[in-house]
Design a protein around this motif. Structure first.
Motif, PDB file in Angstrom:
ATOM      1  N   ALA A   3     -40.661 -31.539  26.814  1.00  5.50           N
ATOM      2  CA  ALA A   3     -40.882 -30.311  26.463  1.00  5.50           C
ATOM      3  C   ALA A   3     -39.370 -29.574  26.480  1.00  5.50           C
ATOM      4  CB  ALA A   3     -41.478 -29.620  27.916  1.00  5.50           C
ATOM      5  N   PRO A   4     -39.254 -28.359  25.680  1.00  2.80           N
ATOM      6  CA  PRO A   4     -37.970 -27.770  25.610  1.00  2.80           C
ATOM      7  C   PRO A   4     -37.241 -27.311  26.832  1.00  2.80           C
ATOM      8  CG  PRO A   4     -39.639 -26.420  24.448  1.00  2.80           C
ATOM      9  CD  PRO A   4     -40.254 -27.940  24.929  1.00  2.80           C
ATOM     10  N   PRO A   5     -36.362 -27.379  27.349  1.00  4.44           N
ATOM     11  CA  PRO A   5     -35.529 -26.864  28.527  1.00  4.44           C
ATOM     12  C   PRO A   5     -35.653 -25.404  28.513  1.00  4.44           C
ATOM     13  CG  PRO A   5     -33.728 -27.196  26.952  1.00  4.44           C
ATOM     14  CD  PRO A   5     -34.938 -27.980  26.245  1.00  4.44           C
ATOM     15  N   PRO A   6     -35.702 -24.600  29.608  1.00 11.61           N
ATOM     16  CA  PRO A   6     -35.929 -23.506  29.917  1.00 11.61           C
ATOM     17  C   PRO A   6     -34.594 -22.784  29.289  1.00 11.61           C
ATOM     18  CG  PRO A   6     -35.205 -24.563  32.141  1.00 11.61           C
ATOM     19  CD  PRO A   6     -35.545 -25.593  31.072  1.00 11.61           C
ATOM     20  N   ALA A   7     -34.661 -21.553  28.717  1.00 15.44           N
ATOM     21  CA  ALA A   7     -33.636 -20.765  28.480  1.00 15.44           C
ATOM     22  C   ALA A   7     -33.281 -19.944  29.583  1.00 15.44           C
ATOM     23  CB  ALA A   7     -34.038 -19.750  27.106  1.00 15.44           C
ATOM     24  N   VAL A   8     -31.890 -19.910  29.838  1.00 15.81           N
ATOM     25  CA  VAL A   8     -31.266 -19.294  30.992  1.00 15.81           C
ATOM     26  C   VAL A   8     -30.527 -17.962  30.472  1.00 15.81           C
ATOM     27  CG1 VAL A   8     -30.090 -19.420  33.046  1.00 15.81           C
ATOM     28  CG2 VAL A   8     -31.370 -21.219  32.504  1.00 15.81           C
ATOM     29  N   LEU A  59     -39.550 -19.930  29.900  1.00 11.49           N
ATOM     30  CA  LEU A  59     -39.982 -21.028  28.887  1.00 11.49           C
ATOM     31  C   LEU A  59     -41.090 -20.464  27.999  1.00 11.49           C
ATOM     32  CD1 LEU A  59     -41.021 -23.312  31.880  1.00 11.49           C
ATOM     33  CD2 LEU A  59     -39.450 -24.027  29.940  1.00 11.49           C
ATOM     34  N   ASP A  60     -41.225 -21.181  26.959  1.00  8.50           N
ATOM     35  CA  ASP A  60     -41.805 -20.840  25.783  1.00  8.50           C
ATOM     36  C   ASP A  60     -43.336 -20.565  26.130  1.00  8.50           C
ATOM     37  OD1 ASP A  60     -39.836 -20.348  23.977  1.00  8.50           O
ATOM     38  OD2 ASP A  60     -40.273 -22.584  23.117  1.00  8.50           O
ATOM     39  N   GLY A  61     -44.199 -19.667  26.066  1.00  7.50           N
ATOM     40  CA  GLY A  61     -45.480 -19.822  26.310  1.00  7.50           C
ATOM     41  C   GLY A  61     -45.604 -19.027  27.795  1.00  7.50           C
ATOM     42  N   LEU A  62     -44.553 -19.011  28.537  1.00 10.50           N
ATOM     43  CA  LEU A  62     -44.795 -18.826  29.968  1.00 10.50           C
ATOM     44  C   LEU A  62     -43.910 -17.445  30.272  1.00 10.50           C
ATOM     45  CD1 LEU A  62     -45.008 -22.023  31.850  1.00 10.50           C
ATOM     46  CD2 LEU A  62     -46.946 -20.650  31.159  1.00 10.50           C
ATOM     47  N   GLY A  63     -42.839 -16.927  29.401  1.00  9.08           N
ATOM     48  CA  GLY A  63     -42.225 -15.970  29.741  1.00  9.08           C
ATOM     49  C   GLY A  63     -41.203 -16.279  31.004  1.00  9.08           C
ATOM     50  N   VAL A  85     -25.647 -18.814  46.994  1.00  7.95           N
ATOM     51  CA  VAL A  85     -27.039 -18.615  46.270  1.00  7.95           C
ATOM     52  C   VAL A  85     -27.713 -17.857  47.231  1.00  7.95           C
ATOM     53  CG1 VAL A  85     -29.171 -19.964  45.491  1.00  7.95           C
ATOM     54  CG2 VAL A  85     -26.796 -20.506  44.818  1.00  7.95           C
ATOM     55  N   HIS A  86     -28.413 -16.757  46.975  1.00 10.46           N
ATOM     56  CA  HIS A  86     -29.062 -15.728  47.927  1.00 10.46           C
ATOM     57  C   HIS A  86     -30.519 -15.646  47.426  1.00 10.46           C
ATOM     58  CE1 HIS A  86     -26.074 -13.482  50.438  1.00 10.46           C
ATOM     59  NE2 HIS A  86     -25.898 -14.780  50.419  1.00 10.46           N
ATOM     60  N   GLY A  87     -31.174 -16.688  46.689  1.00 10.35           N
ATOM     61  CA  GLY A  87     -32.727 -16.616  46.126  1.00 10.35           C
ATOM     62  C   GLY A  87     -32.568 -17.377  45.064  1.00 10.35           C
ATOM     63  N   LEU A  88     -33.623 -18.364  45.005  1.00 12.40           N
ATOM     64  CA  LEU A  88     -34.155 -19.161  44.001  1.00 12.40           C
ATOM     65  C   LEU A  88     -35.501 -19.394  44.016  1.00 12.40           C
ATOM     66  CD1 LEU A  88     -33.617 -20.987  41.522  1.00 12.40           C
ATOM     67  CD2 LEU A  88     -32.990 -22.962  43.207  1.00 12.40           C
ATOM     68  N   VAL A  89     -36.110 -18.658  42.960  1.00 13.83           N
ATOM     69  CA  VAL A  89     -37.600 -18.794  43.148  1.00 13.83           C
ATOM     70  C   VAL A  89     -37.745 -19.408  41.577  1.00 13.83           C
ATOM     71  CG1 VAL A  89     -39.651 -17.360  42.646  1.00 13.83           C
ATOM     72  CG2 VAL A  89     -37.715 -16.688  44.316  1.00 13.83           C
ATOM     73  N   VAL A  90     -38.954 -20.262  41.356  1.00 10.45           N
ATOM     74  CA  VAL A  90     -39.408 -20.914  40.375  1.00 10.45           C
ATOM     75  C   VAL A  90     -41.134 -20.705  40.575  1.00 10.45           C
ATOM     76  CG1 VAL A  90     -39.929 -22.923  38.914  1.00 10.45           C
ATOM     77  CG2 VAL A  90     -37.729 -22.483  39.794  1.00 10.45           C
ATOM     78  N   ASP A  91     -41.680 -20.188  39.379  1.00 13.33           N
ATOM     79  CA  ASP A  91     -42.993 -19.813  39.212  1.00 13.33           C
ATOM     80  C   ASP A  91     -43.702 -21.269  39.498  1.00 13.33           C
ATOM     81  OD1 ASP A  91     -45.850 -19.147  38.479  1.00 13.33           O
ATOM     82  OD2 ASP A  91     -45.012 -17.285  37.800  1.00 13.33           O
ATOM     83  N   GLU A  92     -44.948 -20.993  40.449  1.00  9.90           N
ATOM     84  CA  GLU A  92     -45.448 -22.497  40.320  1.00  9.90           C
ATOM     85  C   GLU A  92     -46.078 -23.001  38.908  1.00  9.90           C
ATOM     86  OE1 GLU A  92     -47.970 -23.527  43.473  1.00  9.90           O
ATOM     87  OE2 GLU A  92     -47.060 -22.481  44.814  1.00  9.90           O
ATOM     88  N   ARG A  93     -46.381 -22.211  38.209  1.00 11.47           N
ATOM     89  CA  ARG A  93     -46.874 -22.806  36.695  1.00 11.47           C
ATOM     90  C   ARG A  93     -45.744 -23.614  36.042  1.00 11.47           C
ATOM     91  NH1 ARG A  93     -47.652 -17.680  33.557  1.00 11.47           N
ATOM     92  NH2 ARG A  93     -45.753 -17.151  34.475  1.00 11.47           N
ATOM     93  N   ALA A  94     -44.534 -23.569  36.382  1.00 11.07           N
ATOM     94  CA  ALA A  94     -43.465 -24.063  35.770  1.00 11.07           C
ATOM     95  C   ALA A  94     -42.655 -24.792  36.610  1.00 11.07           C
ATOM     96  CB  ALA A  94     -42.271 -22.885  35.277  1.00 11.07           C
ATOM     97  N   ARG A  95     -43.196 -25.363  37.943  1.00 10.48           N
ATOM     98  CA  ARG A  95     -42.339 -26.237  38.539  1.00 10.48           C
ATOM     99  C   ARG A  95     -42.463 -27.803  37.982  1.00 10.48           C
ATOM    100  NH1 ARG A  95     -43.970 -23.638  44.275  1.00 10.48           N
ATOM    101  NH2 ARG A  95     -42.731 -21.779  44.023  1.00 10.48           N
ATOM    102  N   ARG A  96     -41.381 -28.491  38.508  1.00  9.36           N
ATOM    103  CA  ARG A  96     -41.184 -29.808  37.939  1.00  9.36           C
ATOM    104  C   ARG A  96     -40.888 -29.882  36.295  1.00  9.36           C
ATOM    105  NH1 ARG A  96     -40.910 -32.431  42.318  1.00  9.36           N
ATOM    106  NH2 ARG A  96     -40.582 -34.369  41.294  1.00  9.36           N
ATOM    107  N   ARG A  97     -40.315 -28.587  35.993  1.00 18.34           N
ATOM    108  CA  ARG A  97     -39.958 -28.656  34.346  1.00 18.34           C
ATOM    109  C   ARG A  97     -38.505 -28.251  34.073  1.00 18.34           C
ATOM    110  NH1 ARG A  97     -44.724 -25.369  31.300  1.00 18.34           N
ATOM    111  NH2 ARG A  97     -43.150 -25.979  29.399  1.00 18.34           N
ATOM    112  N   GLY A  98     -37.695 -28.730  35.341  1.00 18.86           N
ATOM    113  CA  GLY A  98     -36.419 -28.321  35.134  1.00 18.86           C
ATOM    114  C   GLY A  98     -35.715 -27.088  35.033  1.00 18.86           C
ATOM    115  N   VAL A  99     -36.534 -26.300  35.638  1.00 20.41           N
ATOM    116  CA  VAL A  99     -36.172 -24.711  35.981  1.00 20.41           C
ATOM    117  C   VAL A  99     -35.080 -24.669  37.045  1.00 20.41           C
ATOM    118  CG1 VAL A  99     -37.059 -22.333  36.335  1.00 20.41           C
ATOM    119  CG2 VAL A  99     -38.350 -23.727  34.621  1.00 20.41           C
TER     120      VAL A  99
END
Length: 168
Positions: A3-8, A59-63, A85-99
């Motif tokens: 899968a393509p990496p997330p855009a940051v 991420l493509d398709g997930l915003g 770092v005062h906060g890091l959140v990754v949506d459950e739908r995108a976990r384990r995808r390098g976000v």
């Protein structure tokens, strides 16, 4: 094919609603020391948390699927070389995808480019996946505050981690 990496990218004022929703949707006592958010919700951005303090992952398709908030830990001139770092959140739908990795790497690089020498963070002791990721990115445990938080009836350690930002 991987899968393509997330855009940051740096957050903008237009991210206010999606980031607030992401933060609330992914709140968990496993990661958060503040109470569960309830309406009326506080603004996501405020005078202490500006869009420029946040990087957003898409991420493509997930915003928008994640964010990291990085700020100076204090306003002291003697502490100006550190970012926290005062906060890091990754949506459950995108976990384990390098976000989370992409957000942390981008945050460290941005802080280094702006002259910071160190990055620090705090993580709850039981959050082993986050601690392992931080360790893989060069963060070392620099202190532990035993039983610092009472969460869901359990005393939980607050683990302090940090790493230098020198060019490898």
């Amino acid at each position: 094919m991987p899968a393509p990496p997330p855009a940051v990218r740096t957050a903008t004022a237009a991210d206010e609603i999606p980031l607030g929703e992401l933060d609330r949707r992914n709140w968990s006592p496993r990661y958060a020391v503040h109470p569960r958010p309830v309406p009326p919700y506080a603004p996501f951005f405020d005078a202490a948390h500006l869009p420029a303090d946040h990087l957003v992952a898409e991420l493509d398709g997930l915003g928008v699927v994640g964010f990291i908030r990085v700020v100076p830990p204090t306003g002291l001139p003697s502490h100006a070389h550190v970012r926290a770092v005062h906060g890091l959140v990754v949506d459950e739908r995108a976990r384990r995808r390098g976000v989370a990795r992409a957000l942390l790497e981008a945050a460290c690089e941005r802080a280094r480019q702006k002259g910071a020498q160190r990055m620090t963070l705090r993580v709850l002791g039981p959050n082993r996946p986050a601690r392992e990721l931080y360790g893989a990115l060069g963060f070392l445990v620099e202190g532990v505050l035993p039983g610092e938080f009472l969460l869901d009836g359990e005393y939980v350690d607050d683990v302090l981690m940090g790493r230098p930002l020198a060019q490898p």
